[in-house]
Design an enzyme around this catalytic site. Structure first.
Site, PDB file in Angstrom:
ATOM      1  CG  HIS A  46      -1.872   1.124   1.289  1.00  0.00           C
ATOM      2  ND1 HIS A  46      -3.209   0.940   1.593  1.00  0.00           N
ATOM      3  CD2 HIS A  46      -1.745   2.470   1.063  1.00  0.00           C
ATOM      4  CE1 HIS A  46      -3.833   2.099   1.561  1.00  0.00           C
ATOM      5  NE2 HIS A  46      -2.965   3.050   1.249  1.00  0.00           N
ATOM      6  CG  HIS A  84      -0.967   7.077  -1.262  1.00  0.00           C
ATOM      7  ND1 HIS A  84      -2.227   7.180  -1.789  1.00  0.00           N
ATOM      8  CD2 HIS A  84      -1.101   6.386  -0.089  1.00  0.00           C
ATOM      9  CE1 HIS A  84      -3.105   6.603  -0.975  1.00  0.00           C
ATOM     10  NE2 HIS A  84      -2.446   6.107   0.064  1.00  0.00           N
ATOM     11  CE  LYS A 131      -7.906   2.041  -0.205  1.00  0.00           C
ATOM     12  NZ  LYS A 131      -6.864   3.038  -0.099  1.00  0.00           N
ATOM     13  CG  HIS A 153     -10.002   4.142   3.614  1.00  0.00           C
ATOM     14  ND1 HIS A 153      -8.848   4.900   3.568  1.00  0.00           N
ATOM     15  CD2 HIS A 153     -10.697   4.612   4.680  1.00  0.00           C
ATOM     16  CE1 HIS A 153      -8.867   5.791   4.551  1.00  0.00           C
ATOM     17  NE2 HIS A 153      -9.971   5.641   5.237  1.00  0.00           N
ATOM     18  CG  HIS A 175      -4.780   2.271   5.906  1.00  0.00           C
ATOM     19  ND1 HIS A 175      -6.109   2.222   6.225  1.00  0.00           N
ATOM     20  CD2 HIS A 175      -4.694   2.948   4.742  1.00  0.00           C
ATOM     21  CE1 HIS A 175      -6.804   2.845   5.292  1.00  0.00           C
ATOM     22  NE2 HIS A 175      -5.969   3.291   4.373  1.00  0.00           N
ATOM     23  CG  ASP A 232      -1.614   4.960   3.836  1.00  0.00           C
ATOM     24  OD1 ASP A 232      -1.732   5.239   2.620  1.00  0.00           O
ATOM     25  OD2 ASP A 232      -2.438   5.343   4.698  1.00  0.00           O
TER      26      ASP A 232
HETATM   27  O1  DOR Z   1      -3.305   9.579   5.576  1.00  0.00           O
HETATM   28  C1  DOR Z   1      -3.655   9.211   4.464  1.00  0.00           C
HETATM   29  N1  DOR Z   1      -3.134   9.795   3.356  1.00  0.00           N
HETATM   30  N2  DOR Z   1      -4.560   8.264   4.367  1.00  0.00           N
HETATM   31  C2  DOR Z   1      -5.094   7.908   3.192  1.00  0.00           C
HETATM   32  O2  DOR Z   1      -5.937   7.040   3.182  1.00  0.00           O
HETATM   33  C3  DOR Z   1      -4.691   8.622   1.953  1.00  0.00           C
HETATM   34  C4  DOR Z   1      -3.374   9.233   2.078  1.00  0.00           C
HETATM   35  C5  DOR Z   1      -3.057  10.239   0.983  1.00  0.00           C
HETATM   36  O3  DOR Z   1      -3.308   9.940  -0.184  1.00  0.00           O
HETATM   37  O4  DOR Z   1      -2.541  11.320   1.295  1.00  0.00           O
HETATM   38 ZN    ZN Z   2      -3.373   5.049   1.518  1.00  0.00          ZN
END
Ligand code: DOR
Ligand code: ZN
Length: 344
Positions: A13, A15, A99, A136, A174, A247
């Protein structure tokens, strides 16, 4: 012990964002890792195979020379996703999950699903083709306290969903609570969970006592100590039901240090070392490989990575900041000292 050898880990997981951000995030994600599940919450979100293919190409263009790191792509579910979209994703050969964001749960989730009950045909198809649902798991209605969002989601939605689709492969992404830990451990092997370094290393006191620490603000939000202890306990237990998912979610410093700051912690500067810290403190370094390197691929039905990595016992100080886009990101644990370091 001053050295640990691990099957190369994967991050289930993360980004990466897009465009210029990829110059920072892709090399960081590839540091020590074999594969990464790439979250689809871009603007516009990655809602179909064509967008996922283009995004994957942009990511691969930033992969460091000589690296075999693989981005595993994900489709973003919306109210308009159809069973045909799922079949196309399954046939793509590069999409490994779909997702589910409840609309409004977190960063770029406005296009998320407004009513879980309207998703039956999509979930049915996912169950049939063996596509992983990445959940989520938070309710987002205003009557629910932000610290209760995950526990309420489990009671209100997850129990019935798991009963209705008993063969659907689902990752509770998460997880942050004792209730989440209990739920994953008590359900069948089609349900697993990922856990972030921030939820293992911190509780809400770290974020709020003595002043607000915006760089520890993430969603689901950090909970109280008993929840942190429950997560440490299952992560370090050796159970095959939990695995590594950072995450890691960069936001520019100014967007977090703001009157309405963004949620997300960036952790790829030291991801495997942050987890090693948790496992060492728990006296369970021997369980790190299962959590980081084998449970995830076993759940997703993928091979283990064919190479190993080495961590050596060496105190090192994490950077105070990291260049990001035209500004900088403050990484998780900025300025603190860790005891294990990846041999690069
Ligand atoms: O804290 C987070 N940031 N939780 C998420 O689910 C998304 C992520 C983000 O994309 O910044
Ligand atoms: Zn995330």
């Amino acid at each position: 012990m001053d050295k640990i050898t691990l099957i190369q880990p994967d991050d289930w997981h993360l980004h990466l964002r897009d465009e210029q951000a990829l110059k920072t995030t892709v090399p960081a994600a590839a540091r020590g890792f074999g594969r990464g599940i790439v979250m689809p919450n871009l603007t516009p979100p990655v809602t179909n195979v064509n967008r996922a293919r283009d995004y994957r190409e942009r990511i691969l263009a930033q992969r460091p020379g000589g690296s075999d790191w693989q981005p595993l792509m994900v489709l973003y579910l919306t109210d308009n996703t159809t069973p045909d979209d799922i079949i196309a994703a399954a046939n793509s050969g590069f999409i490994y999950g779909c997702k589910y964001y409840p609309a409004g749960a977190t960063t770029n989730s406005d296009s998320g699903v407004t009513n879980l009950n309207n998703m039956d045909a999509v979930f049915e198809t996912m169950q049939e083709v063996g596509m992983v649902l990445q959940m989520h798991g938070e309710v987002t209605t205003s009557d629910i306290d932000i610290f209760d969002r995950e526990a309420v989601f489990i009671e209100r939605h997850l129990r019935s969903l798991v009963a209705k689709f008993p063969r659907l492969k689902m990752v509770m992404e998460h997880i942050t609570t004792e209730q989440g830990a209990d739920f994953v451990m008590s359900t069948g092997d089609n349900v697993a969970a990922s856990i972030t370094p921030q939820h293992l290393l911190h509780n809400r006191n770290d974020m709020l006592v003595g002043g607000i620490r915006p760089h520890l603000f993430c969603l689901p939000i950090l909970k109280r100590d008993i929840h942190q202890q429950a997560l440490i306990s299952i992560a370090t237990s050796g159970s095959h039901k939990v695995f590594l998912g950072t995450d890691s979610a960069p936001h520019a410093q100014g967007d977090k240090e703001s009157a309405c700051g963004c949620a997300g912690c960036f952790s790829h500067h030291a991801a495997i070392e942050l987890y090693a810290e948790v496992f060492e403190r728990a006296g369970s370094l021997d369980k790190l490989e299962a959590f980081a390197s084998t449970n995830g691929p076993d759940f997703y039905g993928l091979p283990h990575n064919p190479v190993t990595i080495e961590l050596k016992k060496q105190a090192w100080r994490l950077p105070d900041s990291i260049p990001f886009e035209d500004t900088q990101v403050i990484p998780l644990g900025a300025g603190t000292t860790l005891n294990w370091k990846l041999v690069e």
